[in-house]
Design a protein around this motif. Structure first.
Motif, PDB file in Angstrom:
ATOM      1  N   LEU A  82       6.947  17.083 -45.591  1.00 54.53           N
ATOM      2  CA  LEU A  82       6.760  18.188 -45.150  1.00 54.53           C
ATOM      3  C   LEU A  82       8.085  18.893 -44.256  1.00 54.53           C
ATOM      4  N   ARG A  83       8.521  17.802 -43.478  1.00 52.78           N
ATOM      5  CA  ARG A  83       9.664  18.050 -42.444  1.00 52.78           C
ATOM      6  C   ARG A  83      11.097  18.126 -43.260  1.00 52.78           C
ATOM      7  N   GLY A  84      11.118  17.781 -44.321  1.00 50.58           N
ATOM      8  CA  GLY A  84      12.437  17.773 -45.059  1.00 50.58           C
ATOM      9  C   GLY A  84      13.445  16.907 -44.405  1.00 50.58           C
ATOM     10  N   GLY A  85      14.553  17.692 -44.653  1.00 53.99           N
ATOM     11  CA  GLY A  85      15.791  16.705 -44.041  1.00 53.99           C
ATOM     12  C   GLY A  85      16.269  15.786 -44.830  1.00 53.99           C
ATOM     13  N   GLY A  86      17.191  15.063 -44.495  1.00 59.65           N
ATOM     14  CA  GLY A  86      17.696  13.813 -45.062  1.00 59.65           C
ATOM     15  C   GLY A  86      18.138  14.110 -46.587  1.00 59.65           C
ATOM     16  N   HIS A  87      17.423  13.254 -47.457  1.00 59.06           N
ATOM     17  CA  HIS A  87      17.813  13.731 -48.758  1.00 59.06           C
ATOM     18  C   HIS A  87      17.135  14.898 -49.322  1.00 59.06           C
TER      19      HIS A  87
ATOM     20  N   ALA B   3      -5.330   6.178 -54.097  1.00 58.26           N
ATOM     21  CA  ALA B   3      -5.553   5.150 -55.249  1.00 58.26           C
ATOM     22  C   ALA B   3      -4.523   4.638 -55.779  1.00 58.26           C
ATOM     23  N   LEU B   4      -3.127   5.277 -55.493  1.00 57.07           N
ATOM     24  CA  LEU B   4      -2.038   4.570 -55.791  1.00 57.07           C
ATOM     25  C   LEU B   4      -1.220   3.856 -54.682  1.00 57.07           C
ATOM     26  N   ALA B   5      -1.543   4.309 -53.681  1.00 57.69           N
ATOM     27  CA  ALA B   5      -1.094   3.384 -52.377  1.00 57.69           C
ATOM     28  C   ALA B   5       0.563   3.366 -52.393  1.00 57.69           C
ATOM     29  N   ASP B   6       0.905   4.455 -52.522  1.00 59.52           N
ATOM     30  CA  ASP B   6       2.407   4.501 -52.771  1.00 59.52           C
ATOM     31  C   ASP B   6       3.198   5.557 -51.607  1.00 59.52           C
ATOM     32  N   PRO B   7       3.566   4.999 -50.628  1.00 61.57           N
ATOM     33  CA  PRO B   7       4.195   6.081 -49.491  1.00 61.57           C
ATOM     34  C   PRO B   7       5.298   7.039 -50.291  1.00 61.57           C
ATOM     35  N   GLU B   8       6.157   6.470 -51.111  1.00 60.34           N
ATOM     36  CA  GLU B   8       7.295   7.141 -51.673  1.00 60.34           C
ATOM     37  C   GLU B   8       6.716   8.138 -52.421  1.00 60.34           C
ATOM     38  N   LEU B   9       5.879   7.925 -53.113  1.00 64.52           N
ATOM     39  CA  LEU B   9       5.126   8.974 -54.123  1.00 64.52           C
ATOM     40  C   LEU B   9       4.549  10.156 -52.878  1.00 64.52           C
ATOM     41  N   VAL B  10       3.882   9.864 -52.205  1.00 62.75           N
ATOM     42  CA  VAL B  10       3.342  10.720 -51.088  1.00 62.75           C
ATOM     43  C   VAL B  10       4.520  11.498 -50.633  1.00 62.75           C
ATOM     44  N   ARG B  11       5.550  10.956 -50.132  1.00 59.24           N
ATOM     45  CA  ARG B  11       6.730  11.761 -49.421  1.00 59.24           C
ATOM     46  C   ARG B  11       6.962  12.740 -50.610  1.00 59.24           C
ATOM     47  N   THR B  12       7.392  12.342 -51.884  1.00 56.23           N
ATOM     48  CA  THR B  12       7.823  13.685 -52.932  1.00 56.23           C
ATOM     49  C   THR B  12       6.694  14.334 -53.166  1.00 56.23           C
ATOM     50  N   TRP B  13       5.526  14.042 -53.096  1.00 52.19           N
ATOM     51  CA  TRP B  13       4.512  14.808 -53.060  1.00 52.19           C
ATOM     52  C   TRP B  13       4.484  15.967 -52.235  1.00 52.19           C
ATOM     53  N   ALA B  14       4.750  15.679 -50.811  1.00 53.82           N
ATOM     54  CA  ALA B  14       4.505  16.325 -49.838  1.00 53.82           C
ATOM     55  C   ALA B  14       6.056  17.284 -49.859  1.00 53.82           C
ATOM     56  N   ASP B  15       6.916  16.550 -50.333  1.00 52.14           N
ATOM     57  CA  ASP B  15       8.429  17.377 -50.318  1.00 52.14           C
ATOM     58  C   ASP B  15       8.210  18.706 -51.330  1.00 52.14           C
TER      59      ASP B  15
END
Length: 606
Positions: free
Chosen positions: A197-202, A133-145
């Motif tokens: 989920l993979r992590g790495g980078g920042h 519903a928020l359609a925000d890839p960066e938020l999804v990455r934060t959630w998965a991290d």
């Protein structure tokens, strides 16, 4: 050190060395992935559990198993202690193969022993539909991290998610695990989840193995019934939209998915590139797993079957037959051989290792076939670093899990994901009345109501009524797990509209429907001053959403049909497939854009 113990070598080099040393029993043990349960206060459970079939030492030491799906958890600290004891037990196996612990999703509010687990000591976020519903890839990455950090703090190293299915069939019980009905959005958000989920980078810290499911797309279930159960075995494509359902999996493979899980469903009337696909469950289907997934899409990761394709599941006095749809007449050994011939590497929900050893001994399964799957499974363990240090810091687990900043981020995402469907009464944001707002409520905790105003016992005494209800479904409880799945028609009982109208005669009414799947809201929308849809949102987060503290800004990730007649006439595989939906996908009012006076008088009625 033996070469497989040397971290200076590549995962591939270490895998080949260890493969050359393993017995048949050890290789076979890698290919089974079943439920495990914890003992009290971090102890190992040395009896059968509520669902797990054998004592812990039996499956680890005698059956050489090292992949387990963990269910209920007591606390972060107790889980970390239990995990370390489990790894200590694994050190007693001939080559000390470390345990890979997996889990179904744990960061939402939906409890389903067959699909997800509420875990209160984790940070809590919207269900995936809410993230959609928020359609925000960066938020999804934060959630998965965040998921990754909290999992690894207690020893979980494999996620049985994300879900890449499309929520195109309004009745399907597993829509809440999907991101959307739109293939492009699902592909984008699944890719973001894999990165987190993979992590790495920042993102610092160890990785979590991803398992993208349910290949090749489990959304188009005939009549919306779920393939966990015999009556829901058929997966259909009347709109010829198979390519759309497959597209998110293509993107996930390109993004480096570690594992893929096919669904239970059997395709009916499906053609791929002009070839008729056998009407057998996807876990048994060589055309789909080898021909499509391995050869055409080039996936060389782990294929893990969904749970219990080989054996019937007996839990107490309930039985759920093996989900061997299309091959029900085969014996357990024949089913196992068929799954391997199809291309899978691992048997989900099974611990019948002797069946596979017998198949190898009798020449029905070649030893090289077992080695191929063991190779893929070991490679992931080396990539995760489990052979170098499988243990967690027990003393740090409580502080690392459910941190205040993660809980706040999850709360804000929940509030923002609320979809304002209707606000004809112009009561949102709910800013209160002169003095203290008198609130009649149903489905809201008392402490949440107290933050908004004063609780009263009857609508006639209230300035506003706040109601939260679940989406409608038809309860079923004949088969094991069936009661957890909300299935059947999407209409509310007729009495609800009458009751809402009576409340609204007394005061303005704001209604929220928890949309774990679509709902027909046609009969209730006219009896609400404001109507919202939410996706696994706490009472406190919903209150923040409607009051403007964290303004609701979600857009529907699925359409809400106008009637059950429209649902029945629609095609299961077609996104946006119902005629003239009451609320189309993408609908929603962004409360950040609503300009309201600082204080507002809500007129009482009656």
């Amino acid at each position: 050190m033996d070469p497989f113990e040397d971290p200076r070598l590549t995962p591939e080099e270490r895998t080949e060395d260890l493969l050359s040393r393993l017995s048949h029993e050890e290789k076979v043990g890698l290919m089974f992935h079943t439920v495990i349960e914890t003992g009290a206060d971090g102890t190992l459970l040395e009896t059968p559990g509520a669902i797990s079939k054998s004592p812990t030492s039996t499956v680890v030491l005698e059956k050489c198993m090292s992949h387990f799906n963990v269910h209920g958890l007591e606390s972060a600290g107790a889980t970390a202690r239990w995990h370390n004891r489990l790894q200590e037990l694994a050190e007693r196996t001939p080559h000390g193969i470390p345990i890979t612990l997996s889990t179904d999703p744990r960061h939402g509010d939906a409890q389903n022993a067959g699909a997800s687990w509420v875990t209160s000591f984790f940070s809590l976020w919207p269900e995936p539909l809410g993230l959609g519903a928020l359609a925000d890839p960066e938020l999804v990455r934060t959630w998965a991290d965040t998921v990754r950090r909290e999992y690894t703090a207690i020893g979980i190293r494999a996620a049985l998610h994300p879900v890449a299915d499309l929520a195109t069939e309004p009745r399907w019980a597993r829509q809440r695990e999907c991101f959307s009905q739109d293939p492009a959005l699902v592909a984008e958000l699944v890719t973001a989840a894999l990165a987190g989920l993979r992590g790495g980078g920042h993102c610092a810290g160890p990785a979590v193995q991803s398992t993208v499911k349910h290949f090749p797309g489990a959304g188009p279930q005939k009549d919306g019934e779920d393939a966990h159960f015999p009556y829901g075995r058929d997966q259909v494509y009347p709109g010829s939209r198979f390519a759309e359902h497959l597209m998110p999996f293509r993107r996930a493979i390109e993004a480096g998915a570690d594992a893929i899980m096919p669904y239970y469903g059997r395709p009916v009337g499906l053609e791929i590139d002009g070839q008729q696909i056998d009407s057998v469950g996807f876990g048994f289907n060589r055309q789909v797993l080898t021909g499509l997934l391995r050869e055409e899409l080039g996936f060389d990761g782990v294929i893990v079957s969904d749970w219990e394709l080989v054996s019937d599941n007996h839990v107490g006095d309930q039985v759920l037959p093996a989900r061997a749809w299309g091959v029900e007449g085969l014996s357990a050994s024949e089913r196992m051989a068929r799954i391997l011939e199809a291309g899978a590497d691992q048997f989900g929900g099974e611990e019948c290792t002797q069946l596979l050893l017998d198949l190898v001994r009798d020449g029905a399964v070649a030893p090289e076939r077992v080695t191929d799957s063991a190779r893929r499974l070991l490679r992931v363990k080396f990539q995760l670093g489990l052979f170098d240090d499988p243990y967690v810091d027990e003393s740090a687990a409580e502080a690392l899990v459910g941190r205040a900043d993660d809980r706040r981020a999850g709360h804000e995402a929940q509030a923002a994901s609320v979809v304002v469907l209707h606000d004809d009464g112009q009561v949102l944001p709910l800013l209160g009345v002169q003095g203290r707002t008198r609130i009649y409520s149903e489905g809201l905790p008392e402490e949440v109501v107290a933050q908004l105003g004063e609780q009263v016992l009857a609508p006639a005494e209230a300035d506003v009524a706040l109601l939260r209800i679940g989406a409608p479904f038809q309860p079923r409880d004949d088969l094991f797990l069936e009661s957890w799945f909300h299935q059947g028609d999407l209409e509310f009982p007729p009495g609800l509209a009458h009751r809402l109208a009576r409340i609204r005669e007394e005061c303005p009414l704001i209604l929220d429907v928890d949309l774990d799947r679509a709902a027909v809201l046609t009969d209730v929308v006219g009896h609400c001053d404001a109507l919202t849809g939410s996706f696994g949102v706490s009472g406190a987060a919903w209150a923040d959403a409607i009051s403007g503290e964290v303004p609701a800004r979600g857009r529907l990730p699925i359409e809400l049909p106008r009637s059950m007649d429209a649902v029945r006439a629609s095609q299961e595989d077609v996104l946006g497939g119902t005629e003239d939906p009451l609320f189309p996908a993408g609908h929603g009012v962004d409360l950040r854009a609503v300009v309201s006076p600082a204080r507002r008088e809500h007129p009482r009625r009656g």
